[in-house]
Write a protein that holds these residues in place. Structure first.
Motif, mmCIF file in Angstrom:
data_model
loop_
_atom_site.group_PDB
_atom_site.id
_atom_site.type_symbol
_atom_site.label_atom_id
_atom_site.label_comp_id
_atom_site.label_asym_id
_atom_site.label_seq_id
_atom_site.Cartn_x
_atom_site.Cartn_y
_atom_site.Cartn_z
ATOM 1 N N ALA A 78 6.012 -15.321 -10.273
ATOM 2 C CA ALA A 78 5.640 -16.738 -10.351
ATOM 3 C C ALA A 78 5.680 -17.373 -8.961
ATOM 4 C CB ALA A 78 6.558 -17.479 -11.313
ATOM 5 N N GLY A 79 6.677 -17.018 -8.168
ATOM 6 C CA GLY A 79 6.770 -17.525 -6.800
ATOM 7 C C GLY A 79 5.635 -17.032 -5.923
ATOM 8 N N LEU A 80 5.258 -15.773 -6.114
ATOM 9 C CA LEU A 80 4.127 -15.226 -5.357
ATOM 10 C C LEU A 80 2.836 -15.940 -5.736
ATOM 11 C CD1 LEU A 80 4.894 -11.397 -5.506
ATOM 12 C CD2 LEU A 80 5.250 -12.956 -3.581
ATOM 13 N N ALA A 81 2.667 -16.189 -7.027
ATOM 14 C CA ALA A 81 1.473 -16.903 -7.488
ATOM 15 C C ALA A 81 1.442 -18.309 -6.905
ATOM 16 C CB ALA A 81 1.446 -16.951 -9.013
ATOM 17 N N GLY A 82 2.575 -18.955 -6.889
ATOM 18 C CA GLY A 82 2.650 -20.298 -6.318
ATOM 19 C C GLY A 82 2.331 -20.302 -4.831
ATOM 20 N N ALA A 83 2.848 -19.307 -4.111
ATOM 21 C CA ALA A 83 2.566 -19.214 -2.677
ATOM 22 C C ALA A 83 1.085 -18.974 -2.419
ATOM 23 C CB ALA A 83 3.402 -18.101 -2.055
ATOM 24 N N ALA A 84 0.437 -18.281 -3.336
ATOM 25 C CA ALA A 84 -1.000 -18.026 -3.214
ATOM 26 C C ALA A 84 -1.824 -19.189 -3.759
ATOM 27 C CB ALA A 84 -1.365 -16.747 -3.957
ATOM 28 N N ARG A 85 -1.137 -20.195 -4.309
ATOM 29 C CA ARG A 85 -1.787 -21.375 -4.888
ATOM 30 C C ARG A 85 -2.739 -21.004 -6.022
ATOM 31 N NH1 ARG A 85 -1.283 -25.914 -0.816
ATOM 32 N NH2 ARG A 85 -0.066 -24.948 0.829
ATOM 33 N N LEU A 86 -2.241 -20.082 -6.855
ATOM 34 C CA LEU A 86 -2.995 -19.631 -8.018
ATOM 35 C C LEU A 86 -2.113 -19.759 -9.251
ATOM 36 C CD1 LEU A 86 -4.485 -16.306 -6.586
ATOM 37 C CD2 LEU A 86 -5.728 -18.439 -6.982
ATOM 38 N N SER A 87 -2.737 -19.862 -10.402
ATOM 39 C CA SER A 87 -1.958 -19.810 -11.634
ATOM 40 C C SER A 87 -1.412 -18.388 -11.767
ATOM 41 C CB SER A 87 -2.826 -20.149 -12.852
ATOM 42 O OG SER A 87 -3.738 -19.093 -13.109
ATOM 43 N N ARG A 88 -0.362 -18.251 -12.531
ATOM 44 C CA ARG A 88 0.240 -16.931 -12.731
ATOM 45 C C ARG A 88 -0.786 -15.950 -13.302
ATOM 46 N NH1 ARG A 88 5.362 -14.351 -14.144
ATOM 47 N NH2 ARG A 88 4.683 -12.227 -14.477
ATOM 48 N N ARG A 89 -1.547 -16.390 -14.270
ATOM 49 C CA ARG A 89 -2.527 -15.513 -14.909
ATOM 50 C C ARG A 89 -3.630 -15.078 -13.933
ATOM 51 N NH1 ARG A 89 -6.061 -16.669 -20.341
ATOM 52 N NH2 ARG A 89 -7.037 -14.651 -20.353
ATOM 53 N N THR A 90 -4.149 -16.016 -13.162
ATOM 54 C CA THR A 90 -5.187 -15.679 -12.179
ATOM 55 C C THR A 90 -4.624 -14.756 -11.118
ATOM 56 O OG1 THR A 90 -6.350 -17.758 -12.573
ATOM 57 C CG2 THR A 90 -6.797 -16.639 -10.488
ATOM 58 N N PHE A 91 -3.412 -15.052 -10.662
ATOM 59 C CA PHE A 91 -2.774 -14.199 -9.662
ATOM 60 C C PHE A 91 -2.617 -12.776 -10.196
ATOM 61 C CE2 PHE A 91 1.002 -12.374 -7.627
ATOM 62 C CZ PHE A 91 0.605 -12.434 -6.295
ATOM 63 N N ASP A 92 -2.088 -12.640 -11.408
ATOM 64 C CA ASP A 92 -1.919 -11.310 -12.010
ATOM 65 C C ASP A 92 -3.247 -10.560 -12.071
ATOM 66 O OD1 ASP A 92 0.804 -11.537 -12.443
ATOM 67 O OD2 ASP A 92 0.621 -12.016 -14.575
ATOM 68 N N ARG A 93 -4.274 -11.238 -12.537
ATOM 69 C CA ARG A 93 -5.579 -10.600 -12.691
ATOM 70 C C ARG A 93 -6.154 -10.154 -11.339
ATOM 71 N NH1 ARG A 93 -7.837 -14.497 -14.975
ATOM 72 N NH2 ARG A 93 -9.092 -15.263 -13.271
ATOM 73 N N ARG A 94 -6.125 -11.039 -10.365
ATOM 74 C CA ARG A 94 -6.672 -10.692 -9.046
ATOM 75 C C ARG A 94 -5.842 -9.617 -8.354
ATOM 76 N NH1 ARG A 94 -8.646 -16.498 -6.587
ATOM 77 N NH2 ARG A 94 -10.227 -16.885 -8.186
ATOM 78 N N PHE A 95 -4.537 -9.689 -8.518
ATOM 79 C CA PHE A 95 -3.668 -8.689 -7.908
ATOM 80 C C PHE A 95 -3.971 -7.306 -8.479
ATOM 81 C CE2 PHE A 95 0.060 -6.371 -6.709
ATOM 82 C CZ PHE A 95 0.510 -6.976 -5.547
ATOM 83 N N ARG A 96 -4.091 -7.226 -9.793
ATOM 84 C CA ARG A 96 -4.418 -5.946 -10.445
ATOM 85 C C ARG A 96 -5.783 -5.428 -10.010
ATOM 86 N NH1 ARG A 96 -1.333 -4.470 -15.083
ATOM 87 N NH2 ARG A 96 0.138 -6.095 -15.644
ATOM 88 N N GLU A 97 -6.751 -6.319 -9.894
ATOM 89 C CA GLU A 97 -8.088 -5.911 -9.454
ATOM 90 C C GLU A 97 -8.051 -5.341 -8.041
ATOM 91 O OE1 GLU A 97 -10.371 -9.499 -9.774
ATOM 92 O OE2 GLU A 97 -10.561 -9.345 -11.961
ATOM 93 N N THR A 98 -7.229 -5.920 -7.199
ATOM 94 C CA THR A 98 -7.161 -5.512 -5.800
ATOM 95 C C THR A 98 -6.313 -4.265 -5.581
ATOM 96 O OG1 THR A 98 -7.425 -7.814 -5.120
ATOM 97 C CG2 THR A 98 -6.552 -6.293 -3.475
ATOM 98 N N THR A 99 -5.165 -4.197 -6.253
ATOM 99 C CA THR A 99 -4.210 -3.114 -5.968
ATOM 100 C C THR A 99 -4.179 -2.015 -7.021
ATOM 101 O OG1 THR A 99 -2.368 -4.185 -7.114
ATOM 102 C CG2 THR A 99 -2.693 -4.750 -4.775
ATOM 103 N N GLY A 100 -4.617 -2.318 -8.226
ATOM 104 C CA GLY A 100 -4.549 -1.338 -9.299
ATOM 105 C C GLY A 100 -3.213 -1.305 -10.017
ATOM 106 N N CYS A 101 -2.312 -2.208 -9.654
ATOM 107 C CA CYS A 101 -1.020 -2.278 -10.350
ATOM 108 C C CYS A 101 -0.638 -3.741 -10.526
ATOM 109 C CB CYS A 101 0.066 -1.506 -9.599
ATOM 110 S SG CYS A 101 0.581 -2.240 -8.037
ATOM 111 N N SER A 102 0.363 -3.967 -11.344
ATOM 112 C CA SER A 102 0.804 -5.343 -11.581
ATOM 113 C C SER A 102 1.606 -5.841 -10.382
ATOM 114 C CB SER A 102 1.671 -5.418 -12.842
ATOM 115 O OG SER A 102 2.959 -4.894 -12.582
ATOM 116 N N PRO A 103 1.668 -7.148 -10.197
ATOM 117 C CA PRO A 103 2.470 -7.690 -9.106
ATOM 118 C C PRO A 103 3.945 -7.289 -9.220
ATOM 119 C CG PRO A 103 1.087 -9.406 -10.034
ATOM 120 C CD PRO A 103 0.941 -8.202 -10.904
ATOM 121 N N LEU A 104 4.471 -7.253 -10.444
ATOM 122 C CA LEU A 104 5.869 -6.873 -10.628
ATOM 123 C C LEU A 104 6.094 -5.416 -10.233
ATOM 124 C CD1 LEU A 104 8.725 -7.573 -11.444
ATOM 125 C CD2 LEU A 104 8.109 -7.021 -13.803
#
Length: 102
Positions: free
Chosen positions: A17-43
């Motif tokens: 949640a803190g990472l999503a906030g730092a990226a100025r994204l909602s948690r859901r958008t952050f999770d989705r984009r992170f997975r698309e980019t890295t292939g794994c969950s942010p956690l």
């Protein structure tokens, strides 16, 4: 985002949640984009980075396991051990015995 997270690995309050906030994204958008980019969950990524840091600390210092865990953002050694064993394949003490540099 990785620099933000890597610079704060020792902070146990750092979470997705803190990472999503730092990226100025909602948690859901952050999770989705992170997975698309890295292939794994942010956690998963965050836990893996914390374990990598713990590996480095174990191999280069004589800190006890609880101090190593805190340096990597875990609350204590009990919290770190299962993640360390799952990712590395051995307990922290065994890793140190094998890879400790003098």
């Amino acid at each position: 985002m990785p620099c933000y997270a890597l610079d704060r690995l020792d902070d146990p309050a750092l979470d997705v949640a803190g990472l999503a906030g730092a990226a100025r994204l909602s948690r859901r958008t952050f999770d989705r984009r992170f997975r698309e980019t890295t292939g794994c969950s942010p956690l998963q990524w965050l836990l893996h980075q914390r374990v990598l840091h713990a590996q480095h600390v174990l191999s280069t210092t004589d800190l006890d396991i609880d101090a190593v865990a805190r340096a990597g953002g875990f609350t204590d050694g009990v919290t770190m051990r299962p993640h360390f064993r799952r990712i590395v394949g051995v307990p922290p003490q065994s890793y140190r015995a094998t890879f400790r540099t003098t």
